[in-house]
Motif scaffolding. Structure first.
Motif, short mmCIF file in Angstrom:
data_model
loop_
_atom_site.label_atom_id
_atom_site.label_comp_id
_atom_site.label_asym_id
_atom_site.label_seq_id
_atom_site.Cartn_x
_atom_site.Cartn_y
_atom_site.Cartn_z
N LEU A 1 -3.71 -8.64 0.17
CA LEU A 1 -5.04 -8.56 0.28
C LEU A 1 -5.56 -10.06 -0.20
CD1 LEU A 1 -5.24 -5.22 -1.69
CD2 LEU A 1 -5.35 -5.55 0.74
N GLY A 2 -5.03 -10.66 -0.91
CA GLY A 2 -5.45 -11.92 -1.20
C GLY A 2 -5.66 -12.75 -0.02
N ILE A 3 -5.05 -12.77 1.09
CA ILE A 3 -5.17 -13.66 2.27
C ILE A 3 -6.52 -12.86 2.96
CG2 ILE A 3 -4.15 -14.09 4.71
CD1 ILE A 3 -1.39 -14.18 3.08
N LEU A 4 -6.49 -11.49 3.04
CA LEU A 4 -7.63 -10.88 3.76
C LEU A 4 -8.93 -10.71 3.30
CD1 LEU A 4 -5.29 -8.19 5.65
CD2 LEU A 4 -6.40 -10.20 6.68
N LYS A 5 -9.04 -10.55 2.06
CA LYS A 5 -10.22 -10.35 1.26
C LYS A 5 -11.26 -11.27 1.68
CE LYS A 5 -9.04 -7.05 -2.42
NZ LYS A 5 -8.85 -6.77 -3.92
N PRO A 6 -11.02 -12.61 1.62
CA PRO A 6 -11.99 -13.59 2.05
C PRO A 6 -12.42 -13.30 3.37
CG PRO A 6 -10.08 -14.60 0.52
CD PRO A 6 -9.77 -13.33 1.13
N ILE A 7 -11.58 -12.94 4.20
CA ILE A 7 -12.33 -12.69 5.82
C ILE A 7 -13.07 -11.49 5.79
CG2 ILE A 7 -11.50 -12.02 7.93
CD1 ILE A 7 -8.78 -13.63 7.40
N LYS B 1 11.26 -8.81 2.80
CA LYS B 1 10.18 -8.75 2.32
C LYS B 1 9.15 -9.53 3.25
CE LYS B 1 7.69 -10.80 -1.90
NZ LYS B 1 8.02 -11.51 -3.09
N VAL B 2 9.60 -10.56 4.12
CA VAL B 2 8.98 -11.31 5.03
C VAL B 2 8.37 -10.11 6.06
CG1 VAL B 2 8.87 -13.05 6.70
CG2 VAL B 2 10.00 -13.51 4.48
N LYS B 3 9.22 -9.59 6.59
CA LYS B 3 8.85 -8.60 7.62
C LYS B 3 8.05 -7.48 7.18
CE LYS B 3 12.80 -9.63 10.41
NZ LYS B 3 13.15 -10.49 9.74
N PHE B 4 8.09 -6.93 5.84
CA PHE B 4 7.37 -5.98 5.19
C PHE B 4 6.00 -6.60 5.23
CE2 PHE B 4 5.46 -4.17 1.24
CZ PHE B 4 5.61 -3.13 1.74
N LYS B 5 5.61 -7.87 4.53
CA LYS B 5 4.57 -8.56 4.60
C LYS B 5 3.77 -8.55 5.93
CE LYS B 5 3.89 -11.77 1.63
NZ LYS B 5 4.10 -13.08 0.59
N GLN B 6 4.51 -8.78 7.05
CA GLN B 6 3.98 -8.90 8.26
C GLN B 6 3.62 -7.73 8.81
OE1 GLN B 6 6.59 -10.83 10.99
NE2 GLN B 6 5.11 -10.82 12.80
N ILE B 7 4.35 -6.65 8.64
CA ILE B 7 3.62 -5.04 9.01
C ILE B 7 2.59 -4.88 8.26
CG2 ILE B 7 4.44 -2.59 8.66
CD1 ILE B 7 7.32 -3.40 8.68
N LEU B 8 2.33 -4.95 6.96
CA LEU B 8 1.04 -4.53 6.39
C LEU B 8 -0.05 -5.71 6.72
CD1 LEU B 8 2.11 -3.53 2.58
CD2 LEU B 8 1.88 -2.03 4.70
N LEU B 9 0.41 -6.92 6.87
CA LEU B 9 -0.64 -7.87 7.41
C LEU B 9 -1.34 -7.42 8.74
CD1 LEU B 9 -2.02 -10.50 6.44
CD2 LEU B 9 -0.31 -11.63 7.27
N ASN B 10 -0.37 -7.09 9.67
CA ASN B 10 -0.91 -6.84 10.88
C ASN B 10 -1.76 -5.32 10.92
OD1 ASN B 10 0.74 -8.75 12.22
ND2 ASN B 10 2.09 -7.49 12.97
N LEU B 11 -1.49 -4.55 10.18
CA LEU B 11 -2.22 -3.36 9.96
C LEU B 11 -3.40 -3.69 9.49
CD1 LEU B 11 0.65 -0.73 9.19
CD2 LEU B 11 -0.54 -0.94 11.43
N LEU B 12 -3.50 -4.48 8.35
CA LEU B 12 -4.83 -4.67 7.42
C LEU B 12 -5.52 -5.55 8.22
CD1 LEU B 12 -3.41 -4.93 3.72
CD2 LEU B 12 -5.13 -3.46 4.88
#
Length: 807
Positions: free
Chosen positions: A393-399, A422-433
């Motif tokens: 969320l820290g990455i996406l909230k500014p956008i 962990k890396v792939k888990f973050k990639q999953i949620l990052l793609n969806l968000l």
């Protein structure tokens, strides 16, 4: 008789057999019941007329004898009280004898018994009269007269009574013997009748069995034998029809079947021959097609391998110039080479964003290719979900803030853990968000939620996380939902032009979730929004471990101009070398550049740099060979080496002795912080024993850290996970201390791996509650366990650490 029985149906034959047996059993039972009833009557008579009557006469005799003794005592004693007592006893015996005789009389008399009974009653009356006279004389004190009366008239009446009782007893014994003879007669008759009817039933059963066997069993055996022969190929077999019942009908139908089968077999041979020819031709055709398919499959495998190799090569070749594009555009945006006008800044930002988009596309294509060929693995670790969601969320909230989109996320006091990559888990949620932001409306909302569910898995229940990402965006039509997770598919070309995208994000997300044995699905309504669900195994029941805290904190990179450590760079291209040089010079490092692997080894020996930053595809001597040579040379083996590459080869890099591994594109801030960590570890370790404390959740570790620092040691603290591993490789501690809260939290694999990564001289397990003998045995003799109870640390800890320094 036999003909009549054979003409009956099977059910009637069986009924006739059972009725005959029941008839025999009924007759035998009736006769047995009659004789048993007679035996009961005899037994009852034996008890009533013999036993009970005899017992009554015996009781009368006993009472009479007792009364005789008491009248004699009355005559010879002089005490008045005793005489009165004896008179009462005699009166009681008299009444009891009268009662017993009355009962005896009610039982009835056999022939001759009544006269004797009456004589007994008269004799008793005379005896009681004489007793009255004896008692009267005794009361008057005429002792001698009383005794004379007892010896004369008293003896005569006493003898008469006893004789009558004796005669009655003899007659009762004769009656009992007669009853016994009668019961013996009935018992013998029951045995004889039972044996006779049993033999008759056996004879009848044997006869009926013979008849039943001839009528049923033999015809069935004949049919079975004929069926066996037909099964062996003797199709001319026929069954003789011996009866008119169901078995006879079965034999007739069996013979018809045999005839039909014989006729069919004659024509079948011809058909089989024709069909064999057809199958042979078809088989030849299938063999040819199989050969063609095998060749095609080999070509597909080769093409797939070529594709994978092509993607890997293209990825590597594209990442290197992309690193330059992204890196130099970042420097221009930061105005590292001077100010830019507004249009120049706009164009540079376009270049930077396009480079990032192209890098993401390359990464997605490469990841999909790895999954397809089975080369995409998962590195499982335990990590808190709230912390990881917070990073995303820290990455996406500014956008999202630029479009006034609100993102809300579920919070909790203590974050549960998940076991995943962990890396792939973050990639999953990052793609969806990222999709939730991209396809949302201005001023929309996004909600991130999760829950834990239990589902049956085999014979046990398994716990899963279900993550829910809900947005208020455009939504998707029901018929278009299956297209969402297909590669390179766009639901609407107009949407693709408006929002961008290649159609790889959700396809890759689905594959990554399935790698974790999970699933992903979506619920959506056009104009309302979409909700994406991700279900993944929980894998662990742990709760969030406190974030690693460094006792000796790593400070931001220094801006002290008096100290400029030398860093040797050797990358694949001059552009990357120049970019790294600019990055490092801004962090106050001196930079030396090697153009190839041979020059890298030479300059490393000559310049003795603080650290080396090197690529893999460098000319003349590739990075792996150069890294191996650096770590094999005593003059350069202690220089920390940072490997930068466009591929994932962390395990090989660490195995060859690399201190850190960075994957392209390189981030300036991350590179400087990493070098500063190596720099801090190097300075802290000069002249002082280095101790790494790997924390689980143990309050005594803070005391240990303070205590050891006061003793002059360099102490570092890190969490019991990747942070501890990275720090162990960086600082190479002399001693590793594991702080454990409970015996159950012991991870033997982690303790061994951390000791190997650190190359520590000694490993110590510090625990407040002690360890079980089995856990101590599994740790091995090389690991020292020290218990920290209430009070300060003993000299045991210091002596163990100092022994490591002396080694």
């Amino acid at each position: 008789m036999m003909k009549i029985f054979s003409s009956l149906s099977i059910s009637r034959k069986i009924a006739a057999v059972f009725i005959s047996l029941l008839f025999m059993m009924g007759i035998g039972g009736l006769v047995g019941l009659y004789n048993a009833r007679q035996l009961v009557n005899v037994t009852e008579s034996l008890y009533t007329d013999s036993f009970k009557r005899g017992e009554t006469l015996s009781s009368v005799g006993n009472e009479f004898l007792s009364a005789r003794q008491e009248i004699f005592l009355h005559a010879i004693i002089s005490d008045e009280t005793s005489k009165t007592y004896l008179e009462g006893l005699m009166e009681g015996h008299r009444k009891k004898i009268d009662r017993l005789l009355d009962e005896y009389g009610k039982l009835g008399f056999s022939s001759g018994q009544e006269a004797i009974f009456n004589n007994l009653v008269r004799s008793l009356s005379e005896y009681w009269a004489i007793n009255s006279r004896i008692a009267s004389s005794s009361v008057k004190g005429e002792r001698q007269a009383s005794l004379n009366l007892i010896r004369t008239a008293g003896n005569d009446s006493f003898t008469a009574v006893l004789n009558s009782l004796k005669k009655l007893s003899v007659m009762e014994k004769d009656s009992a013997f007669t009853a016994y003879q009668k019961s013996d007669f009935f018992a013998g008759r029951i045995v004889k009748v039972t044996v006779a009817f049993t033999l008759a039933a056996l004879v009848l059963a044997a006869g009926l069995w013979i008849i039943l066997t001839r009528s049923i069993v033999r015809p069935i055996l004949a049919i079975e034998e004929s069926a066996r022969k037909i099964g062996q190929g003797m199709l001319d077999q026929r069954v003789p029809v011996a009866t008119d019942d169901e078995i006879g009908s079965l034999a007739i139908e069996f013979n018809k079947m045999s005839e039909n089968l014989q006729d069919y077999y004659v024509t079948l041979e011809k058909k089989v021959a024709e069909r064999t020819e057809e199958l042979k031709a078809a088989n030849d055709e299938l063999v040819e097609k199989k050969r063609t398919l095998e060749f095609a499959n080999m070509e597909l495998i080769e093409a797939n391998a070529i594709k994978s190799q092509f993607l890997a090569n293209v990825s590597h070749e594209l990442r290197t110039p992309l690193n330059s594009i992204i890196g130099f555009s970042e420097l221009l945006i930061e105005k590292a080479f001077g100010d830019l006008n507004e249009r120049q800044m706009q164009y540079v930002e376009f270049v930077h964003s396009s480079g990032g988009h192209l890098l993401q596309l390359i990464n997605n294509i490469l990841d999909l290719s790895k999954i397809e060929v089975g080369r995409m693995g998962v590195v499982m670790e335990d990590f808190p979900i709230l912390e990881t969601i917070g990073e995303i969320l820290g990455i996406l909230k500014p956008i999202a803030h630029q479009r006034n989109i609100t993102i809300e996320s579920k919070t909790a006091i203590a974050s549960p853990m998940i076991r995943a990559d962990k890396v792939k888990f973050k990639q999953i949620l990052l793609n969806l968000l990222n999709n939730a932001v991209k396809f949302n409306v201005d001023g929309g909302k996004i909600a991130v939620d999760w829950e834990i569910v239990e589902e049956p898995s085999g014979m046990k229940m398994e716990r899963f996380y279900v993550f829910k990402i809900k947005d208020t965006g455009l939504g998707v039509k029901k018929e278009d939902i299956p297209k969402l997770f297909k590669e390179f598919e766009q639901i609407d070309s107009s949407l693709s032009r408006e929002y961008g995208g290649t159609g790889l994000g959700l396809a890759l997300t689905k594959r990554l979730v399935e790698l974790h044995k999970g699933s992903v699905w979506v619920e959506s309504e056009p104009g309302v929004g979409s909700t994406f669900y991700v279900k993944m195994p929980k894998g662990t029941e742990d709760i969030d471990v406190p974030a690693p805290v460094l006792t000796q904190a790593v400070q931001p990179y220094s801006q002290d101009a008096d100290e400029h450590p030398l860093v040797l760079i050797a990358s694949e291209s001059q552009d990357i070398n120049r970019l790294l040089e600019i990055y490092l010079e801004s962090g106050y490092y001196e930079v030396a550049i090697a153009s190839d692997g041979i020059e890298l080894l030479r300059k490393a020996q000559e310049l003795k740099p603080f650290a080396i930053v090197m690529g893999i595809s460098i000319p003349k001597k590739d990075g792996w060979e150069a890294l191996n040579d650096l770590k094999s040379d005593p003059d350069t083996m202690d220089i920390p080496v940072v490997v930068i590459s466009s591929t994932e080869n962390q395990e090989l890099a660490y195995a060859l002795g690399a201190a850190e591994y960075l994957q392209k594109p390189i981030n300036k801030e991350g590179l400087l912080k990493m070098l500063w960590r190596l720099r801090s570890a190097s300075r802290a370790g000069k002249g002082r024993l280095k101790i790494l404390i790997a924390v689980e959740d143990f309050e005594g570790v803070k005391d240990a850290s303070d205590f050891l620092e006061k003793e002059g040691f360099s102490v570092f603290r890190a969490g019991a996970g990747d942070a501890a591993m990275a720090m162990a490789r960086d600082i190479k501690p002399d001693v590793v201390i594991h702080g454990l809260k409970l015996d159950g939290g012991l991870d033997l694999g982690f303790i061994r791996d951390l000791g190997a990564a650190a190359s520590a001289k000694k490993t110590i397990v510090l625990t407040r509650y002690g360890l079980s003998p089995e856990k101590k045995r599994l740790l091995g003799a090389g690991v020292k366990v020290i218990e920290h109870k209430d009070g300060f640390f003993s000299e045991t800890l210091l002596s163990e650490i100092r022994s490591a320094g002396a080694a």
